[in-house]
Design an enzyme around this catalytic site. Structure first.
Site, PDB file in Angstrom:
ATOM      1  N   HIS A 176      13.446 -15.026 -85.168  1.00  0.00           N
ATOM      2  CA  HIS A 176      13.286 -14.574 -86.557  1.00  0.00           C
ATOM      3  C   HIS A 176      11.994 -13.798 -86.719  1.00  0.00           C
ATOM      4  CE1 HIS A 176      12.741 -15.032 -91.001  1.00  0.00           C
ATOM      5  NE2 HIS A 176      14.047 -14.840 -90.976  1.00  0.00           N
ATOM      6  N   HIS A 197      15.571  -7.717 -93.085  1.00  0.00           N
ATOM      7  CA  HIS A 197      15.555  -8.096 -94.494  1.00  0.00           C
ATOM      8  C   HIS A 197      15.579  -6.849 -95.365  1.00  0.00           C
ATOM      9  CE1 HIS A 197      13.915 -11.742 -92.560  1.00  0.00           C
ATOM     10  NE2 HIS A 197      14.487 -12.378 -93.559  1.00  0.00           N
ATOM     11  N   HIS A 206      21.523 -12.965 -90.088  1.00  0.00           N
ATOM     12  CA  HIS A 206      21.290 -14.412 -90.169  1.00  0.00           C
ATOM     13  C   HIS A 206      22.545 -15.203 -89.817  1.00  0.00           C
ATOM     14  CE1 HIS A 206      17.688 -13.016 -92.356  1.00  0.00           C
ATOM     15  NE2 HIS A 206      17.156 -14.131 -91.919  1.00  0.00           N
ATOM     16  N   HIS A 333      17.082 -16.742-102.468  1.00  0.00           N
ATOM     17  CA  HIS A 333      16.605 -16.878-101.094  1.00  0.00           C
ATOM     18  C   HIS A 333      15.081 -16.890-100.984  1.00  0.00           C
ATOM     19  CE1 HIS A 333      14.964 -14.502 -97.649  1.00  0.00           C
ATOM     20  NE2 HIS A 333      15.531 -15.478 -96.967  1.00  0.00           N
ATOM     21  N   HIS A 337      12.127 -20.052 -99.996  1.00  0.00           N
ATOM     22  CA  HIS A 337      11.123 -19.973 -98.932  1.00  0.00           C
ATOM     23  C   HIS A 337       9.738 -20.343 -99.456  1.00  0.00           C
ATOM     24  CE1 HIS A 337      12.661 -18.334 -95.100  1.00  0.00           C
ATOM     25  NE2 HIS A 337      13.634 -17.778 -95.822  1.00  0.00           N
ATOM     26  N   PHE A 354       7.613 -15.040 -93.057  1.00  0.00           N
ATOM     27  CA  PHE A 354       8.704 -14.754 -92.126  1.00  0.00           C
ATOM     28  C   PHE A 354       8.346 -15.051 -90.674  1.00  0.00           C
ATOM     29  CE2 PHE A 354      10.976 -11.462 -95.022  1.00  0.00           C
ATOM     30  CZ  PHE A 354      11.713 -12.490 -95.596  1.00  0.00           C
ATOM     31  N   HIS A 367      19.312 -21.305 -94.601  1.00  0.00           N
ATOM     32  CA  HIS A 367      20.084 -20.088 -94.355  1.00  0.00           C
ATOM     33  C   HIS A 367      21.565 -20.357 -94.149  1.00  0.00           C
ATOM     34  CE1 HIS A 367      17.822 -16.363 -94.524  1.00  0.00           C
ATOM     35  NE2 HIS A 367      16.756 -17.119 -94.337  1.00  0.00           N
TER      36      HIS A 367
END
Length: 598
Positions: A176, A197, A206, A333, A337, A354, A367
């Protein structure tokens, strides 16, 4: 206080905070076969209390049938003759172009290149016939003792692998990091880096990433039917951080999380880090539940009526990354996070950045639920709720190591139907489908506005001619509408879209701002509960181009249904208000316009 619909919660006292584990209400079923249902968007205040008067019937729900719905292309764009993004050349992986601004605890954290050898890369071969036995990814809050033990053991074995094994937990986390922080350059266009992204690649990347992660876990415990649990944060029964992740003795534990958000705290799908410094009282359970359900309704229903809005904007070889995120990627989303990330650490590690997000086992369950939204979105009635057919999308490729440590090249086009990859999701409630925001403005206020006597006349308006602007305060402007009083057929053919253009923002901090349309009332209602709320722009910190500290993108918000709800369908202009919530003064906006997407 309204109930959170936690049916007969069982209270377990442990050294950790009190955790309420709701009992599984029904037998587990596969959510992945054709059913029919009547979708009705109207809602009542009791919807989130399980007493909706809507005629919606879950038993008739149609979930996640990728290839069964047909497909639809996207609008044409100037890059239509470009080529799909190709799988990166792992031999040319480099350190992050722009590592986190403050040093992490271990400098090795920002070295995310996967182990590489000259071994042959094989191409993934999709199944030509239906998978006979589908893996059912379960809701994390309903896991039984044996399922929990199996999942913990699988991650424990993954963490015990040598660090240079591409299947090891740390190497899986670095996958990732590399794809999301500029470690790979575009093949054929090395001046641009690969970013999965903020574009149409978000969902398929993902999906593939979790597919191989799940297969590796299954191989380690000798169970090819192992299925990754999903964090069911879209339903009140799953609002708490799943209890399986908060046991300090478990392989699923991560110490770098926001300590104030551990159970029994319930998640805020509209979360912004500024709330940590706010003196406003915390939301009640009923208020938070209402907000969460409205967020989901906007992201899945009213704001996502075609592929461009849901998946994100096209991203092809040769064009800069971050063209624009889809609804789910944007919110909830990103707020999830940040909500989980540790606000005590410089870069909000682990989940809040990230480069480090994959180091927290909860990332994969988060996810998995994001992936579940892809299936669910295609199940909501609407001719345009279908997969993208653009060849550059379908032929985009990635590379991953599989359960045998074999490097595999995969296509986006082979990921559209999760059943062809061998899995579906447990069938659980989706109360957000019946949680449409209710207009609160009186008929008198609507009438005054139509006659040009609305309170907005007294508002400090920033003309569009003064853009670009720095969003260091609430900004209100007036945006003309190219079309008005459109027929039902015209609305079905084209969605009216509010476009926030040229969003230039700092990549090293969480950024969030809210968008309202014709919000003229001086009342206490703010956020997603308000019918004038059009949506939010939200980010997770990550790297930008080499030598740059900012990322430039745009926000597209579907507003056809919203304009009907607030009685502005016949207006020739709308009042747009931007409210910064975090990253104050670190966002610039080039302009705002209204467009139409078919």
């Amino acid at each position: 206080m309204a109930s959170l619909s936690l049916t007969h919660p069982l209270v377990i006292t442990t050294p950790s905070p009190t955790i309420r584990i709701p009992l599984r209400p029904t037998k587990r079923t596969q959510a992945g076969f054709v059913r029919r249902f009547e979708f009705k968007a109207s809602a009542t205040p009791s919807d989130h209390e399980g007493k909706s008067s809507s005629k919606f019937d879950r038993r008739d729900m149609l979930i996640g049938l990728g290839g069964l719905y047909g497909v639809a292309g996207l609008v044409s764009d100037p890059f239509a003759s470009a080529t799909p993004v190709a799988a990166p050349d792992l031999s040319k992986c480099h350190n992050l172009r722009d590592p986190p601004p403050a040093p992490p605890l271990d400098p090795a954290d920002v070295k995310c290149c996967a182990p590489y050898s000259n071994a042959k890369t094989i191409d993934f071969k999709p199944s030509r016939s239906p998978v006979k036995k589908l893996r059912i990814r379960p809701a994390a809050q309903w896991l039984d003792h044996d399922e929990i033990a199996k999942y913990k053991k699988a991650v424990e074995l993954m963490k015990a692998l040598p660090e240079d094994d591409p299947r090891s937990f740390i190497q899986q986390a670095k996958v990732h990091c590399a794809y999301c922080n500029g470690a790979y350059d575009q093949v054929g266009s090395p001046s641009e880096y690969i970013q999965v992204h903020n574009s149409w690649l978000f969902f398929p990347f993902h999906r593939w990433y979790l597919y191989f992660y799940e297969k590796i876990l299954g191989k380690l415990i000798g169970d090819p039917n192992f299925a990754l649990p999903f964090w069911n944060w879209d339903d009140p029964s799953g609002y708490q951080m799943p209890h399986i992740f908060v046991d300090p003795s478990s392989s699923l534990f991560d110490q770098y999380r926001n300590q104030s958000h551990l159970p029994p705290s319930i998640i805020d799908l509209d979360y912004t880090e500024q709330e940590v410094l706010s003196n406003s009282p915390p939301a009640t359970e009923a208020e938070q539940t209402s907000t969460n359900l409205k967020v989901m309704y906007r992201a899945m229903v009213s704001g996502a009526k075609n592929p461009t809005l849901f998946f994100g904007k096209p991203y092809r070889t040769g064009i800069p990354p971050n063209p624009g995120a889809g609804t789910i990627e944007n919110i909830p989303h990103s707020p999830v996070h940040i909500w989980v990330g540790d606000n005590r650490r410089a870069n909000w590690e682990d989940m809040g950045n990230f480069y480090s997000a994959g180091r927290d086992p909860i990332f994969y369950s988060h996810h998995a639920n994001v992936d579940r939204m892809w299936n669910l979105w295609k199940s909501i009635p609407g001719a345009k709720r279908v997969d993208i057919t653009d060849p550059d999308y379908l032929n985009t490729t990635f590379v991953f190591y599989d359960e045998n440590a074999q490097l595999v090249r995969v296509r986006v086009g082979d990921s559209l139907d999760s059943r062809k990859l061998g899995y579906v999701y447990e069938d659980v409630d989706t109360p957000w489908l019946r949680s449409k925001p209710r207009p609160v403005k009186s008929k008198i206020v609507k009438l005054l506005r139509k006659h040009g006597i609305a309170r907005a006349a007294d508002t400090n308006i920033t003309p569009l001619s003064q853009f670009p602007i720095t969003l260091d305060r609430t900004v209100t402007t007036v945006v003309p509408r190219p079309k008005r009083s459109r027929s039902k057929l015209e609305k079905e053919d084209e969605e009216e879209v509010l476009v926030i253009q040229g969003i230039d923002y700092a990549n090293n901090v969480p950024v969030k701002f809210d968008v309202y349309i014709n919000d003229e009332d001086d009342d206490a209602i703010t956020g997603p509960d308000k019918s004038e709320f059009a949506g939010s722009f939200a980010t997770v910190p990550h790297s930008a181009e080499s030598g740059a500290n900012n990322i430039k993108t745009e926000l597209n918000l579907g507003i056809s249904e919203l304009l009907e709800d607030i009685g502005a369908d016949d207006d020739d202009k709308v009042i747009v208000t931007l409210v910064p919530k975090s990253g104050m003064g670190k966002v610039k906006i080039d302009g705002i316009k209204i467009d139409f997407i078919s």
